[in-house]
Write a protein that holds these residues in place. Sequence first.
Motif, PDB file in Angstrom:
ATOM      1  N   THR A  82       0.812  -1.219   0.000  1.00 45.62           N
ATOM      2  CA  THR A  82       0.000   0.000   0.000  1.00 45.62           C
ATOM      3  C   THR A  82       0.849   1.275   0.000  1.00 45.62           C
ATOM      4  N   PRO A  83       1.915   1.371   0.826  1.00 46.04           N
ATOM      5  CA  PRO A  83       2.755   2.572   0.747  1.00 46.04           C
ATOM      6  C   PRO A  83       3.372   2.772  -0.633  1.00 46.04           C
ATOM      7  N   ALA A  84       3.831   1.689  -1.261  1.00 49.14           N
ATOM      8  CA  ALA A  84       4.393   1.816  -2.606  1.00 49.14           C
ATOM      9  C   ALA A  84       3.335   2.249  -3.603  1.00 49.14           C
ATOM     10  N   ARG A  85       2.131   1.751  -3.440  1.00 46.58           N
ATOM     11  CA  ARG A  85       1.029   2.140  -4.323  1.00 46.58           C
ATOM     12  C   ARG A  85       0.731   3.636  -4.189  1.00 46.58           C
ATOM     13  N   LEU A  86       0.830   4.142  -2.959  1.00 46.89           N
ATOM     14  CA  LEU A  86       0.579   5.566  -2.727  1.00 46.89           C
ATOM     15  C   LEU A  86       1.693   6.426  -3.325  1.00 46.89           C
ATOM     16  N   VAL A  87       2.942   6.047  -3.049  1.00 45.32           N
ATOM     17  CA  VAL A  87       4.075   6.839  -3.534  1.00 45.32           C
ATOM     18  C   VAL A  87       4.154   6.812  -5.052  1.00 45.32           C
ATOM     19  N   ALA A 146      10.117   9.283 -13.411  1.00 48.12           N
ATOM     20  CA  ALA A 146      10.450   8.521 -14.613  1.00 48.12           C
ATOM     21  C   ALA A 146       9.913   7.096 -14.518  1.00 48.12           C
ATOM     22  N   TYR A 147       9.959   6.505 -13.327  1.00 50.97           N
ATOM     23  CA  TYR A 147       9.435   5.154 -13.105  1.00 50.97           C
ATOM     24  C   TYR A 147       7.921   5.112 -13.305  1.00 50.97           C
ATOM     25  N   VAL A 148       7.222   6.125 -12.803  1.00 49.08           N
ATOM     26  CA  VAL A 148       5.762   6.159 -12.936  1.00 49.08           C
ATOM     27  C   VAL A 148       5.349   6.349 -14.390  1.00 49.08           C
ATOM     28  N   ILE A 149       6.080   7.188 -15.120  1.00 50.96           N
ATOM     29  CA  ILE A 149       5.687   7.523 -16.492  1.00 50.96           C
ATOM     30  C   ILE A 149       6.163   6.471 -17.488  1.00 50.96           C
ATOM     31  N   ALA A 150       7.418   6.065 -17.420  1.00 54.26           N
ATOM     32  CA  ALA A 150       7.970   5.207 -18.472  1.00 54.26           C
ATOM     33  C   ALA A 150       8.781   4.046 -17.928  1.00 54.26           C
ATOM     34  N   GLY A 151       8.555   3.670 -16.673  1.00 58.69           N
ATOM     35  CA  GLY A 151       9.333   2.593 -16.088  1.00 58.69           C
ATOM     36  C   GLY A 151       9.011   1.241 -16.696  1.00 58.69           C
ATOM     37  N   VAL A 152      10.006   0.385 -16.730  1.00 61.74           N
ATOM     38  CA  VAL A 152       9.817  -0.982 -17.216  1.00 61.74           C
ATOM     39  C   VAL A 152       9.811  -1.977 -16.069  1.00 61.74           C
ATOM     40  N   ASP A 153      10.158  -1.529 -14.870  1.00 59.40           N
ATOM     41  CA  ASP A 153      10.091  -2.389 -13.699  1.00 59.40           C
ATOM     42  C   ASP A 153       8.637  -2.590 -13.284  1.00 59.40           C
ATOM     43  N   PRO A 154       8.347  -3.676 -12.542  1.00 55.63           N
ATOM     44  CA  PRO A 154       6.975  -3.887 -12.082  1.00 55.63           C
ATOM     45  C   PRO A 154       6.502  -2.743 -11.201  1.00 55.63           C
ATOM     46  N   ALA A 155       5.222  -2.395 -11.343  1.00 56.91           N
ATOM     47  CA  ALA A 155       4.621  -1.299 -10.591  1.00 56.91           C
ATOM     48  C   ALA A 155       3.330  -1.784  -9.954  1.00 56.91           C
ATOM     49  N   PRO A 156       2.954  -1.221  -8.806  1.00 61.03           N
ATOM     50  CA  PRO A 156       1.735  -1.688  -8.133  1.00 61.03           C
ATOM     51  C   PRO A 156       0.470  -1.412  -8.923  1.00 61.03           C
ATOM     52  N   ALA A 157       0.376  -0.257  -9.564  1.00 62.30           N
ATOM     53  CA  ALA A 157      -0.842   0.081 -10.319  1.00 62.30           C
ATOM     54  C   ALA A 157      -0.506   1.182 -11.310  1.00 62.30           C
ATOM     55  N   ARG A 158       0.229   0.826 -12.348  1.00 58.69           N
ATOM     56  CA  ARG A 158       0.643   1.837 -13.320  1.00 58.69           C
ATOM     57  C   ARG A 158      -0.541   2.186 -14.222  1.00 58.69           C
ATOM     58  N   PRO A 159      -0.863   3.488 -14.371  1.00 56.22           N
ATOM     59  CA  PRO A 159      -1.997   3.877 -15.228  1.00 56.22           C
ATOM     60  C   PRO A 159      -1.734   3.548 -16.690  1.00 56.22           C
TER      61      PRO A 159
END
Length: 282
Positions: A126-131, A179-192
């Motif tokens: 949840t904290p990672a999802r928020l950040v 950069a991770y939120v916009i164009a990251g290739v690593d796994p993300a909790p809920a990338r739009p």
Amino acid sequence: MGHEHPVPGQESGSGVLGALVPALAALVCALAYLCLAHRARRRNPVRGWTHWRTASFLTGLTLLATALLPPVALFAHADFRGHMVQHLLIGMYAPLALVLGAPVTLLLRTLPAARARRLTAVVHSTPARLVAHPAVALLLSTGSLAALYFTPLYNAITAHPAGHWLLHLHFLLSGCLFAYVIAGVDPAPARPGVRTRLVWLGVAIAAHAVVSQLMYGGFWTDIHAPIPEVQGGAEIMYYGGDIAELLLAAALVATWRPQPRTRPSPDASPSRGATLPERAAR
């Protein structure tokens, strides 16, 4: 604005220790990444690890070291325009290259299964999802510029050597996050989706332009530096930021992968006007 530049923290930038620590840190990070990449190729030769990602991560480390070492570091401590060059390298250009190196994915491929599961749990917590929400990333990266340059914060932070390093750390982490939120290739909790991320990137571009234009015009700016330096720094922020954000948009397009379509059930009828071979070729 318009006061004589106090040349804050110059002694930290010109000392041997100030140059040795960033160089050693970058070297250690590069060697660690190369070792992990070699381990990933050895563990799974078929899947391997692309040289493009390795080159991207090493490029990010090179840009980061360039910003923290002479002559850029000395220029940054003596001139606000140098500070802005350093800010762009640390907060925009290096983060994009580092994020495209996919360090989290590399860790997941090389860690033991138990540790990889724990890392995955942290990434999806949840904290990672928020950040990792675009609004938070935008506020920390671009939004913090208004607080930095339109209040006495910049002068207070740069009056002490430790403040310089904290500012560098903020630029780096917030830049990597955006950069991770916009164009990251690593796994993300809920990338739009791509469209949503492009909208957030557009908001960042507009906010960046507004901040730089207000700085150039001297509106609400609280920076103890000569006016030509502040205006020059604003121009560097405006044009250099545009280039970095265009690169970020290009990375978003290049790393985007369409979601696979759900295969129809065997008894489903073909869509109107399309034969089975035509549908299979799509």
